[in-house]
Enzyme design. Structure first.
Site, PDB file in Angstrom:
ATOM      1  N   GLY A  39      -1.116  -1.985   9.683  1.00  8.12           N
ATOM      2  CA  GLY A  39      -2.196  -0.994   9.661  1.00  8.12           C
ATOM      3  C   GLY A  39      -3.392  -0.473   9.681  1.00  8.12           C
ATOM      4  O   GLY A  39      -4.242  -0.658  10.285  1.00  8.12           O
TER       5      GLY A  39
ATOM      6  N   HIS B  60     -13.375  10.641  10.979  1.00  8.37           N
ATOM      7  CA  HIS B  60     -12.291  10.488  10.367  1.00  8.37           C
ATOM      8  C   HIS B  60     -12.319  11.282   9.114  1.00  8.37           C
ATOM      9  O   HIS B  60     -14.210  11.465   8.265  1.00  8.37           O
ATOM     10  CB  HIS B  60     -12.210   8.850  10.186  1.00  8.37           C
ATOM     11  CG  HIS B  60     -11.740   7.580  10.719  1.00  8.37           C
ATOM     12  ND1 HIS B  60     -12.083   7.703  11.399  1.00  8.37           N
ATOM     13  CD2 HIS B  60     -10.026   7.364  10.853  1.00  8.37           C
ATOM     14  CE1 HIS B  60     -11.055   7.647  13.057  1.00  8.37           C
ATOM     15  NE2 HIS B  60      -9.902   6.892  12.560  1.00  8.37           N
TER      16      HIS B  60
ATOM     17  N   LYS C 111     -12.434   7.353   4.034  1.00  8.24           N
ATOM     18  CA  LYS C 111     -11.827   5.782   4.739  1.00  8.24           C
ATOM     19  C   LYS C 111     -13.312   5.024   4.271  1.00  8.24           C
ATOM     20  O   LYS C 111     -14.606   5.341   4.583  1.00  8.24           O
ATOM     21  CB  LYS C 111     -12.087   6.252   6.795  1.00  8.24           C
ATOM     22  CG  LYS C 111     -11.752   4.727   7.169  1.00  8.24           C
ATOM     23  CD  LYS C 111     -11.620   5.492   8.942  1.00  8.24           C
ATOM     24  CE  LYS C 111     -11.275   4.773  10.214  1.00  8.24           C
ATOM     25  NZ  LYS C 111     -10.506   4.043   9.553  1.00  8.24           N
TER      26      LYS C 111
ATOM     27  N   PRO D 278      -4.598  -1.568  15.482  1.00  5.17           N
ATOM     28  CA  PRO D 278      -5.898  -0.268  15.024  1.00  5.17           C
ATOM     29  C   PRO D 278      -5.245   0.434  15.170  1.00  5.17           C
ATOM     30  O   PRO D 278      -5.838   1.658  14.300  1.00  5.17           O
ATOM     31  CB  PRO D 278      -6.730  -1.107  15.728  1.00  5.17           C
ATOM     32  CG  PRO D 278      -6.457  -1.968  16.107  1.00  5.17           C
ATOM     33  CD  PRO D 278      -5.254  -1.939  16.742  1.00  5.17           C
TER      34      PRO D 278
ATOM     35  N   GLY E 189       0.310  -1.057  -0.099  1.00  4.66           N
ATOM     36  CA  GLY E 189       0.164  -0.273  -0.250  1.00  4.66           C
ATOM     37  C   GLY E 189       0.707   1.478  -0.052  1.00  4.66           C
ATOM     38  O   GLY E 189       0.525   2.231   0.547  1.00  4.66           O
TER      39      GLY E 189
ATOM     40  N   THR F  68     -10.006   1.637  15.435  1.00  5.95           N
ATOM     41  CA  THR F  68      -9.272   2.094  16.771  1.00  5.95           C
ATOM     42  C   THR F  68     -10.857   1.954  18.026  1.00  5.95           C
ATOM     43  O   THR F  68     -10.904   1.489  19.036  1.00  5.95           O
ATOM     44  CB  THR F  68      -9.361   3.217  17.091  1.00  5.95           C
ATOM     45  OG1 THR F  68      -8.222   3.644  16.167  1.00  5.95           O
ATOM     46  CG2 THR F  68      -8.542   3.797  18.054  1.00  5.95           C
TER      47      THR F  68
END
Ligand code: NAP
Length: 272
Positions: free
Chosen positions: A99, A155, A159, A126, A10, A166
């Site tokens: 992540g 966010h 996303k 996370p 990524g 989280t």
């Protein structure tokens, strides 16, 4: 400490670019590969920091692993592909430091069986921001004392998954603490709710309401609000830019070398 060879999956994404910049500059880390679907064949350094690194982007993870023999694979991709990447890494005795969010509890359990099968560790975090880890830890402590809690996470509008990893992890940590100390959520005295608009009360996990907000201008933010008789307590963390995730990422990479078990959550690498 000897040099740790790292690849980034990524690498052209928002987090991947930040990770490339960090790994290529960090002492004791050596960037050896970059994987992405975009920009294949191009020098990743020219994309991330206007400086050639002579590392050329590939869309073939197996190829990159066999050609560069990394010890660690960082993954900041997407929920739909991250498990496949983790499997490929573990099969090749490369420790994934992940992540990417969107993994379910069942996914984590399955990954744990692969960790044992291939005797190779994995770190899934996370949230790599150390301030966010403290926010989660402080929330789990507050849960012992204040019975009601709801989570609001905010966010950026790109996303994919909601709620955030989280928020899910925070809810799990709070629930674990409530169970450990035999604390209910004081919902006994609440009236039966009527949701006139579907979703108005957010989603519910571990009996905890989570509200997800997606807006331009936001990065990653979370507020955990506790309620008790005559008082509330708000615990809030804000990642103002993506550099906030990098010290925790570097810490995780260094801990990953030679790891033989699954670590889920950066809080498990920190002594409180
Ligand atoms: P992003 O900008 O969309 O980047 C994802 C990158 O992965 C894109 O370049 C994408 O390419 C690439 N990709 C997709 N499928 C791939 C595949 N099969 N092989 C290789 N590369 C692939 O997303 P982001 O904002 O960087 O976020 C990435 C993940 O990190 C998300 O799950 C996000 O929630 C999470 N995150 C975690 C933390 C943390 O602290 N743990 C912090 C922030 C974000 P295309 O554009 O061609 O699809």
């Amino acid at each position: 400490m000897s040099i740790v060879k790292v690849i980034v999956c990524g690498s052209c994404g928002k987090m991947g670019r930040e990770a490339i910049k960090t790994v290529s500059k960090e002492e004791n880390l050596e960037l050896v590969g970059a994987v992405d679907l975009d920009n294949t064949g191009k020098d990743i350094g020219l994309i991330t920091q206007n400086q050639a690194l002579e590392i050329y982007i590939s869309n073939d993870l197996e190829f990159i692993i066999s050609n560069t023999a990394p010890q660690v694979m960082i993954d900041f991709t997407a929920p739909a592909v991250v498990k496949e990447h983790i499997y490929t890494a573990l099969q090749n005795n490369v420790v994934p430091v992940v992540g990417t969010t969107g993994l379910t509890n069942e996914d984590i359990e399955e990954i744990n069986t692969w960790v044992h099968r291939y005797e190779t560790g994995a770190i899934i975090a996370p949230n790599f921001a150390l301030g966010a880890i403290l926010m989660m830890k402080f929330s789990s402590i507050a849960a012992r004392f204040l019975p009601q809690v709801e989570i609001i996470e905010l966010h950026h509008d790109q996303k994919i998954d909601a709620p955030s990893g989280t928020a899910l992890k925070t809810a799990q940590m709070i629930k674990a603490e409530q169970v450990k100390y035999g604390i209910g959520d004081a919902s006994d005295n609440k009236p039966e709710e009527i949701e006139k608009l579907n979703g108005a009360r957010g989603g519910k996990i571990e009996d905890i309401h989570i509200h997800s907000i997606r807006l331009q201008g936001k990065v990653a933010h979370q507020e955990v609000i506790f309620g008790g008789k005559g008082q509330t307590l708000s615990i809030r963390h804000d990642s103002l830019d993506r550099s906030s995730f990098m010290p925790g990422l570097v810490m995780a990479i260094k801990e990953a070398v030679g790891l033989k078990k699954l670590i889920y959550g950066l809080e498990n690498l920190i002594e409180f």
